[in-house]
Design a protein around this motif. Structure first.
Motif, PDB file in Angstrom:
ATOM      1  N   LEU A  43      -9.062  90.792   8.951  1.00  0.00           N
ATOM      2  CA  LEU A  43      -7.914  90.162   8.295  1.00  0.00           C
ATOM      3  C   LEU A  43      -8.039  90.210   6.782  1.00  0.00           C
ATOM      4  O   LEU A  43      -7.050  90.455   6.085  1.00  0.00           O
ATOM      5  CB  LEU A  43      -7.743  88.722   8.778  1.00  0.00           C
ATOM      6  CG  LEU A  43      -7.235  88.564  10.203  1.00  0.00           C
ATOM      7  CD1 LEU A  43      -7.126  87.092  10.575  1.00  0.00           C
ATOM      8  CD2 LEU A  43      -5.893  89.258  10.405  1.00  0.00           C
ATOM      9  N   ASP A  44      -9.254  89.983   6.264  1.00  0.00           N
ATOM     10  CA  ASP A  44      -9.439  90.077   4.815  1.00  0.00           C
ATOM     11  C   ASP A  44      -9.208  91.506   4.326  1.00  0.00           C
ATOM     12  O   ASP A  44      -8.625  91.711   3.261  1.00  0.00           O
ATOM     13  CB  ASP A  44     -10.840  89.608   4.415  1.00  0.00           C
ATOM     14  CG  ASP A  44     -10.998  88.100   4.498  1.00  0.00           C
ATOM     15  OD1 ASP A  44      -9.987  87.384   4.654  1.00  0.00           O
ATOM     16  OD2 ASP A  44     -12.153  87.621   4.412  1.00  0.00           O
ATOM     17  N   GLY A  47      -5.419  92.454   4.292  1.00  0.00           N
ATOM     18  CA  GLY A  47      -4.528  91.672   3.425  1.00  0.00           C
ATOM     19  C   GLY A  47      -3.665  90.750   4.258  1.00  0.00           C
ATOM     20  O   GLY A  47      -4.142  89.805   4.851  1.00  0.00           O
ATOM     21  N   LYS A  48      -2.370  91.066   4.337  1.00  0.00           N
ATOM     22  CA  LYS A  48      -1.424  90.264   5.120  1.00  0.00           C
ATOM     23  C   LYS A  48      -0.689  91.200   6.078  1.00  0.00           C
ATOM     24  O   LYS A  48       0.469  91.562   5.852  1.00  0.00           O
ATOM     25  CB  LYS A  48      -0.443  89.553   4.201  1.00  0.00           C
ATOM     26  CG  LYS A  48      -1.096  88.550   3.275  1.00  0.00           C
ATOM     27  CD  LYS A  48      -0.056  87.856   2.421  1.00  0.00           C
ATOM     28  CE  LYS A  48      -0.725  86.861   1.496  1.00  0.00           C
ATOM     29  NZ  LYS A  48       0.241  86.133   0.689  1.00  0.00           N
ATOM     30  N   TRP A  50       0.719  90.789   8.768  1.00  0.00           N
ATOM     31  CA  TRP A  50       1.823  90.234   9.546  1.00  0.00           C
ATOM     32  C   TRP A  50       3.182  90.514   8.919  1.00  0.00           C
ATOM     33  O   TRP A  50       4.196  90.267   9.527  1.00  0.00           O
ATOM     34  CB  TRP A  50       1.637  88.729   9.780  1.00  0.00           C
ATOM     35  CG  TRP A  50       1.108  87.986   8.592  1.00  0.00           C
ATOM     36  CD1 TRP A  50       1.825  87.512   7.532  1.00  0.00           C
ATOM     37  CD2 TRP A  50      -0.239  87.660   8.340  1.00  0.00           C
ATOM     38  NE1 TRP A  50       1.005  86.902   6.634  1.00  0.00           N
ATOM     39  CE2 TRP A  50      -0.285  86.969   7.106  1.00  0.00           C
ATOM     40  CE3 TRP A  50      -1.437  87.860   9.014  1.00  0.00           C
ATOM     41  CZ2 TRP A  50      -1.478  86.495   6.548  1.00  0.00           C
ATOM     42  CZ3 TRP A  50      -2.597  87.375   8.450  1.00  0.00           C
ATOM     43  CH2 TRP A  50      -2.611  86.709   7.243  1.00  0.00           C
ATOM     44  N   ASP A  52       6.372  90.812   5.844  1.00  0.00           N
ATOM     45  CA  ASP A  52       7.213  89.890   5.073  1.00  0.00           C
ATOM     46  C   ASP A  52       8.484  89.491   5.797  1.00  0.00           C
ATOM     47  O   ASP A  52       9.349  88.837   5.207  1.00  0.00           O
ATOM     48  CB  ASP A  52       7.588  90.546   3.727  1.00  0.00           C
ATOM     49  CG  ASP A  52       6.401  90.592   2.771  1.00  0.00           C
ATOM     50  OD1 ASP A  52       5.508  89.737   2.905  1.00  0.00           O
ATOM     51  OD2 ASP A  52       6.381  91.481   1.905  1.00  0.00           O
ATOM     52  N   GLY A  56       6.664  87.198  10.294  1.00  0.00           N
ATOM     53  CA  GLY A  56       5.451  87.300   9.483  1.00  0.00           C
ATOM     54  C   GLY A  56       5.287  86.095   8.579  1.00  0.00           C
ATOM     55  O   GLY A  56       4.183  85.561   8.441  1.00  0.00           O
ATOM     56  N   LYS A  57       6.390  85.657   7.971  1.00  0.00           N
ATOM     57  CA  LYS A  57       6.330  84.474   7.099  1.00  0.00           C
ATOM     58  C   LYS A  57       6.010  83.213   7.904  1.00  0.00           C
ATOM     59  O   LYS A  57       5.264  82.359   7.444  1.00  0.00           O
ATOM     60  CB  LYS A  57       7.642  84.321   6.337  1.00  0.00           C
ATOM     61  CG  LYS A  57       7.819  85.378   5.265  1.00  0.00           C
ATOM     62  CD  LYS A  57       9.144  85.252   4.554  1.00  0.00           C
ATOM     63  CE  LYS A  57       9.300  86.402   3.564  1.00  0.00           C
ATOM     64  NZ  LYS A  57      10.587  86.409   2.909  1.00  0.00           N
ATOM     65  N   GLU A  60       2.307  83.360   8.671  1.00  0.00           N
ATOM     66  CA  GLU A  60       1.516  83.066   7.473  1.00  0.00           C
ATOM     67  C   GLU A  60       1.574  81.578   7.125  1.00  0.00           C
ATOM     68  O   GLU A  60       0.553  80.978   6.780  1.00  0.00           O
ATOM     69  CB  GLU A  60       2.008  83.892   6.283  1.00  0.00           C
ATOM     70  CG  GLU A  60       1.192  83.641   5.032  1.00  0.00           C
ATOM     71  CD  GLU A  60       1.614  84.524   3.864  1.00  0.00           C
ATOM     72  OE1 GLU A  60       0.877  84.511   2.870  1.00  0.00           O
ATOM     73  OE2 GLU A  60       2.654  85.201   3.940  1.00  0.00           O
ATOM     74  N   SER A  64      -2.254  80.644   7.390  1.00  0.00           N
ATOM     75  CA  SER A  64      -2.981  80.642   6.114  1.00  0.00           C
ATOM     76  C   SER A  64      -3.575  79.286   5.746  1.00  0.00           C
ATOM     77  O   SER A  64      -4.746  79.223   5.364  1.00  0.00           O
ATOM     78  CB  SER A  64      -2.092  81.169   4.988  1.00  0.00           C
ATOM     79  OG  SER A  64      -1.842  82.543   5.193  1.00  0.00           O
ATOM     80  N   GLN A  67      -6.614  78.794   8.035  1.00  0.00           N
ATOM     81  CA  GLN A  67      -7.559  79.898   8.208  1.00  0.00           C
ATOM     82  C   GLN A  67      -9.012  79.458   8.051  1.00  0.00           C
ATOM     83  O   GLN A  67      -9.853  79.739   8.919  1.00  0.00           O
ATOM     84  CB  GLN A  67      -7.250  81.026   7.212  1.00  0.00           C
ATOM     85  CG  GLN A  67      -8.190  82.208   7.341  1.00  0.00           C
ATOM     86  CD  GLN A  67      -7.868  83.328   6.352  1.00  0.00           C
ATOM     87  OE1 GLN A  67      -6.947  83.208   5.537  1.00  0.00           O
ATOM     88  NE2 GLN A  67      -8.626  84.397   6.428  1.00  0.00           N
TER      89      GLN A  67
END
Length: 123
Positions: A43-44, A47-48, A50, A52, A56-57, A60, A64, A67
């Motif tokens: 995941l790191d 990035g993201k 999932w 925008d 996905g939002k 997050e 997030s 996490q």
């Protein structure tokens, strides 16, 4: 205990069962640790992933803030599994030591002169 409905056994500990089960906790702790490391690194590294879009939002917004808590909880589980392994090994060893101690309490103690009367027990 008198009047109880049990089978009369206080403990029925089989050291071989404890020692056979203990490594499974260690192994599963290692597996969970590898999975946690892979999750964090992936995941790191992505990035993201999932996206925008709305889903996905939403993900997050839910993931997030939690996490680090999720990662910490999984890390605690890893430590728990490893400590269960260690505790089971210690418990098995302790049970063996206790059995030897109890056995020693009930072994026949020989009189110094072998006559069953001890010292000063002459005729």
């Amino acid at each position: 205990m008198a009047g109880g409905k049990g089978d009369g056994k206080v403990l029925d500990i089989k050291v071989t069962d404890i020692k056979a089960a203990a490594p499974a906790f260690h192994e599963q702790g290692k597996n969970l640790s590898k999975a946690l490391t892979a999750l964090i690194e992936t995941l790191d590294g992505l990035g993201k992933p999932w996206g925008d879009d709305d889903q996905g939002k939403q993900f997050e917004d839910a993931y997030s803030p939690q996490q680090k808590t999720i990662e910490s909880a999984a890390g605690t589980l890893v430590l728990g599994l490893v400590s269960i392994h260690e505790a089971m090994v210690d418990m098995a060893d302790g049970h063996i030591d206790n059995e030897l101690l109890i056995q020693g309490m009930f072994t026949e103690i020989k009189a110094p002169h072998g006559d069953g009367r001890g010292q000063g027990g002459g005729r």
